[in-house]
Design an enzyme around this catalytic site. Structure first.
Site, PDB file in Angstrom:
ATOM      1  N   HIS A  19       0.805  -1.225   0.000  1.00 49.95           N
ATOM      2  CA  HIS A  19       0.000   0.000   0.000  1.00 49.95           C
ATOM      3  C   HIS A  19       0.839   1.277   0.000  1.00 49.95           C
ATOM      4  O   HIS A  19       0.298   2.357  -0.208  1.00 49.95           O
ATOM      5  CB  HIS A  19      -0.956   0.016   1.196  1.00 49.95           C
ATOM      6  N   HIS A  72       1.587   6.878  -0.697  1.00 49.11           N
ATOM      7  CA  HIS A  72       0.678   6.072   0.117  1.00 49.11           C
ATOM      8  C   HIS A  72      -0.605   5.881  -0.674  1.00 49.11           C
ATOM      9  O   HIS A  72      -1.365   6.841  -0.860  1.00 49.11           O
ATOM     10  CB  HIS A  72       0.412   6.777   1.444  1.00 49.11           C
TER      11      HIS A  72
END
Length: 162
Positions: free
Chosen positions: A69, A84
């Site tokens: 992620h 992110h």
């Protein structure tokens, strides 16, 4: 016009490119105080229209989270960039993410780092907004952010000067 901005960015500081096709928005629009209040550093956010997350700078991959992620890259000038993908997406435990880079790997701007199935992530109820944060932004005296709008992967979205 974006071509000229990219060329100007190279001569007027260190450019940071969009890691994904999408819509550039203010980091303040991120509904997470860690990003929206710039706790980790200054940056931008992108509402992705694509699944391919690419390197926004030339440098070395310093961290790839095992869940896929997020990824951090350090540029040759010491710039520390964190990408992110989505908010709270660590909770997916890697589902819908494919990692294409590893810590220690040299990357060039535009190299594929992660693929994320944005439709599936969104269908699971997660916000797919993708912050791009300069974790050591205090090291820079000038921080120029491009206006909100549509961007293609590789377009300059920020330019920093020490």
């Amino acid at each position: 016009m974006k071509l000229f901005r990219g060329l100007l960015g190279k001569s007027g500081g260190t450019p940071v490119a969009a890691p994904v096709n999408g819509r550039l928005v203010s980091i303040r629009e991120v509904n997470d105080p860690t990003f929206g209040e710039e706790v980790l550093g200054k940056g931008v956010a992108i509402l992705p229209l694509d699944n391919r997350i690419c390197s926004p700078i030339d440098g070395t991959v310093t961290t790839v989270f095992p869940t896929g992620h997020a990824v951090a890259i350090t540029g040759s000038d010491g710039m520390e960039v964190l990408i992110h993908v989505g908010l709270d997406t660590v909770k997916l435990k890697g589902q819908h993410f494919s990692i294409h880079a590893e810590a220690g790997q040299q990357v060039s701007r535009g190299d594929l780092l992660i693929e994320a199935d944005m439709d599936a992530i969104g269908a699971e109820g997660y916000d797919i907004i993708t912050p791009v944060v300069i974790c050591n932004s205090d090291d820079y005296s000038e921080f120029r952010i491009e206006p909100a709008g549509d961007v293609a992967q590789g377009d300059v979205v920020m330019t920093l000067k020490k």
